[in-house]
Enzyme design. Structure first.
Site, short mmCIF file in Angstrom:
data_model
loop_
_atom_site.label_atom_id
_atom_site.label_comp_id
_atom_site.label_asym_id
_atom_site.label_seq_id
_atom_site.Cartn_x
_atom_site.Cartn_y
_atom_site.Cartn_z
N LYS A 161 -15.33 12.45 -10.90
CA LYS A 161 -16.58 11.76 -10.62
C LYS A 161 -16.66 11.27 -9.19
O LYS A 161 -17.72 10.93 -8.70
CB LYS A 161 -16.72 10.54 -11.55
CG LYS A 161 -16.74 10.83 -13.01
CD LYS A 161 -16.87 9.48 -13.76
CE LYS A 161 -16.64 9.65 -15.23
NZ LYS A 161 -16.52 8.34 -15.91
N GLY A 162 -15.50 11.18 -8.54
CA GLY A 162 -15.42 10.47 -7.25
C GLY A 162 -16.34 10.98 -6.15
O GLY A 162 -16.69 10.24 -5.24
N GLU A 199 -14.84 17.17 -2.15
CA GLU A 199 -13.91 16.21 -2.76
C GLU A 199 -14.09 14.85 -2.10
O GLU A 199 -14.46 14.77 -0.92
CB GLU A 199 -12.46 16.66 -2.52
CG GLU A 199 -11.77 17.24 -3.74
CD GLU A 199 -11.38 16.22 -4.80
OE1 GLU A 199 -11.94 15.10 -4.83
OE2 GLU A 199 -10.51 16.54 -5.62
N ASP A 200 -13.81 13.80 -2.85
CA ASP A 200 -13.80 12.47 -2.24
C ASP A 200 -12.49 12.25 -1.49
O ASP A 200 -12.48 11.85 -0.34
CB ASP A 200 -14.02 11.39 -3.32
CG ASP A 200 -13.16 11.62 -4.57
OD1 ASP A 200 -12.60 12.70 -4.72
OD2 ASP A 200 -13.06 10.69 -5.38
N ASP A 232 -5.09 13.65 -2.41
CA ASP A 232 -3.87 12.84 -2.45
C ASP A 232 -2.68 13.78 -2.67
O ASP A 232 -2.12 14.31 -1.71
CB ASP A 232 -4.02 11.79 -3.57
CG ASP A 232 -2.82 10.88 -3.69
OD1 ASP A 232 -1.96 10.87 -2.79
OD2 ASP A 232 -2.72 10.14 -4.70
N PHE A 257 -3.82 2.62 -2.36
CA PHE A 257 -4.83 2.99 -3.35
C PHE A 257 -6.17 2.42 -2.89
O PHE A 257 -6.29 1.22 -2.65
CB PHE A 257 -4.48 2.48 -4.74
CG PHE A 257 -5.29 3.15 -5.80
CD1 PHE A 257 -4.95 4.41 -6.27
CD2 PHE A 257 -6.43 2.55 -6.31
CE1 PHE A 257 -5.72 5.05 -7.22
CE2 PHE A 257 -7.20 3.18 -7.27
CZ PHE A 257 -6.85 4.45 -7.72
N ASP A 316 -12.81 4.97 -7.70
CA ASP A 316 -12.66 3.89 -8.68
C ASP A 316 -11.21 3.49 -8.90
O ASP A 316 -10.27 4.21 -8.55
CB ASP A 316 -13.21 4.35 -10.03
CG ASP A 316 -12.24 5.33 -10.73
OD1 ASP A 316 -11.84 6.32 -10.08
OD2 ASP A 316 -11.88 5.09 -11.89
N ARG A 372 -16.71 1.69 -8.03
CA ARG A 372 -17.31 2.87 -7.40
C ARG A 372 -18.52 2.50 -6.54
O ARG A 372 -18.87 3.20 -5.60
CB ARG A 372 -17.77 3.88 -8.46
CG ARG A 372 -16.66 4.55 -9.23
CD ARG A 372 -17.22 5.72 -10.04
NE ARG A 372 -16.32 6.18 -11.08
CZ ARG A 372 -15.33 7.07 -10.90
NH1 ARG A 372 -15.13 7.59 -9.72
NH2 ARG A 372 -14.56 7.44 -11.91
P1 IMP Z 1 -4.86 14.50 -6.24
O1 IMP Z 1 -4.92 15.53 -7.33
O2 IMP Z 1 -3.65 13.63 -6.36
O3 IMP Z 1 -5.01 15.07 -4.85
O4 IMP Z 1 -6.02 13.48 -6.47
C1 IMP Z 1 -7.33 13.81 -6.39
C2 IMP Z 1 -8.17 12.87 -7.21
O5 IMP Z 1 -7.46 11.66 -7.55
C3 IMP Z 1 -9.35 12.42 -6.38
O6 IMP Z 1 -10.44 13.26 -6.59
C4 IMP Z 1 -9.58 11.02 -6.90
O7 IMP Z 1 -10.44 11.06 -8.01
C5 IMP Z 1 -8.24 10.52 -7.35
N1 IMP Z 1 -7.57 9.66 -6.32
C6 IMP Z 1 -6.55 9.97 -5.51
N2 IMP Z 1 -6.21 8.93 -4.72
C7 IMP Z 1 -7.06 7.94 -5.03
C8 IMP Z 1 -7.24 6.59 -4.54
O8 IMP Z 1 -6.56 6.09 -3.62
N3 IMP Z 1 -8.24 5.89 -5.11
C9 IMP Z 1 -9.03 6.37 -6.12
N4 IMP Z 1 -8.90 7.61 -6.60
C10 IMP Z 1 -7.93 8.40 -6.06
#
Ligand code: IMP
Length: 172
Positions: free
Chosen positions: A40-41, A96-97, A100, A149, A156, A162
Site C-alpha cells: 500500500k505504501g 515503490e515507496d 529496504d 524505520f 506505515d 501513513r
Molecule cells: P523490502 O522488501 O525489505 O525491500 O521492503 C519493501 C517494503 O517494506 C516497502 O514497500 C515498505 O512497504 C516496507 N518497508 C521497508 N522499510 C520500511 C520502513 O522503514 N518503514 C515503513 N515501511 C517499510
C-alpha cells in the site's frame, strides 16, 4: 508513547517528486507507460507523481506482503493481488515507496518480466541501502535514507501514520 522526528520535510519531498517527474516525462513521453504501484505504501507518492508527470500514463497496482506487524521484514513475500492490465509489449515502470531488503522489488520485477514487457524499470522515492539482502537495479531514486524505520508520506507502522505529510523516524 511514540516520538516522531522529521527526517525529510514535505517541501523537500515535493521538490524531489517534481524533479523525478521531469526526468520520467523526458524518458517516457512517447511511450504510453504502464505504472505499476506496489501497495500500500506507494499510494501517496504515486498520486503526486502521476499528476506532476503531466503525460498520458496507465496505472495498475500489485499488492504483496512481507512485513506483517512490526518493523522487520519477514523475508517471505506473498502475492496478495496481481495486476489485471496486460503487460506484454508495454513500457512498465514499477513505483515503490521504499526499497529496504530488496526482496519485494526482486519479486515484483520477476513477476512482471515473466509477462514480457517491452521495458521494465524501477522508480523508488526512498532507498535504505543498509537493509539490502538482495541487489536490485534502481533506475530512478529520490532519497537515500539511513538505517531507521520511517513512516509518513504513505509509509506505515502497523497501518498507522501513513497520512503524515513529512517522512519521519519513529522513536520510542
Ligand atoms: P523490502 O522488501 O525489505 O525491500 O521492503 C519493501 C517494503 O517494506 C516497502 O514497500 C515498505 O512497504 C516496507 N518497508 C521497508 N522499510 C520500511 C520502513 O522503514 N518503514 C515503513 N515501511 C517499510
Amino acid at each position: 508513547m511514540n516520538k516522531l522526528k522529521v527526517l525529510i520535510s514535505k517541501e523537500e519531498i515535493e521538490k524531489k517528486v517534481t524533479e523525478l517527474a521531469a526526468e520520467l516525462r523526458e524518458d517516457y513521453h512517447e511511450k504510453n507507460p504502464l505504472l505499476i504501484g506496489a501497495l500500500k505504501g506507494c499510494f501517496v507518492f504515486m498520486s503526486d507523481l502521476v499528476r506532476k508527470l503531466d503525460i498520458p500514463v496507465e496505472v495498475d497496482f500489485i499488492k504483496v506482503s512481507s512485513y506483517g506487524i512490526g518493523t522487520h521484514s519477514s523475508g517471505k513475500i506473498k502475492l496478495e493481488h496481481g495486476t489485471k492490465t496486460p503487460i506484454e509489449g508495454r513500457h512498465v515502470l514499477v513505483i515503490e515507496d521504499i526499497v529496504d531488503t530488496g526482496l519485494t522489488v526482486r519479486f515484483l520485477l520477476d513477476y512482471i518480466s515473466r509477462r514480457k514487457p517491452a521495458s521494465l524499470k524501477l522508480c523508488t522515492l526512498f532507498d535504505k541501502p543498509s537493509g539490502r539482502v538482495m541487489a536490485v537495479p534502481i533506475d530512478y531514486m529520490g532519497f537515500t535514507i539511513p538505517d531507521a524505520f520511517v513512516i509518513g508520506y504513505g509509509l506505515d507502522f502497523d497501518e498507522k501514520f501513513r497520512y503524515l505529510p513529512d517522512l519521519c523516524i519513529l522513536e520510542d
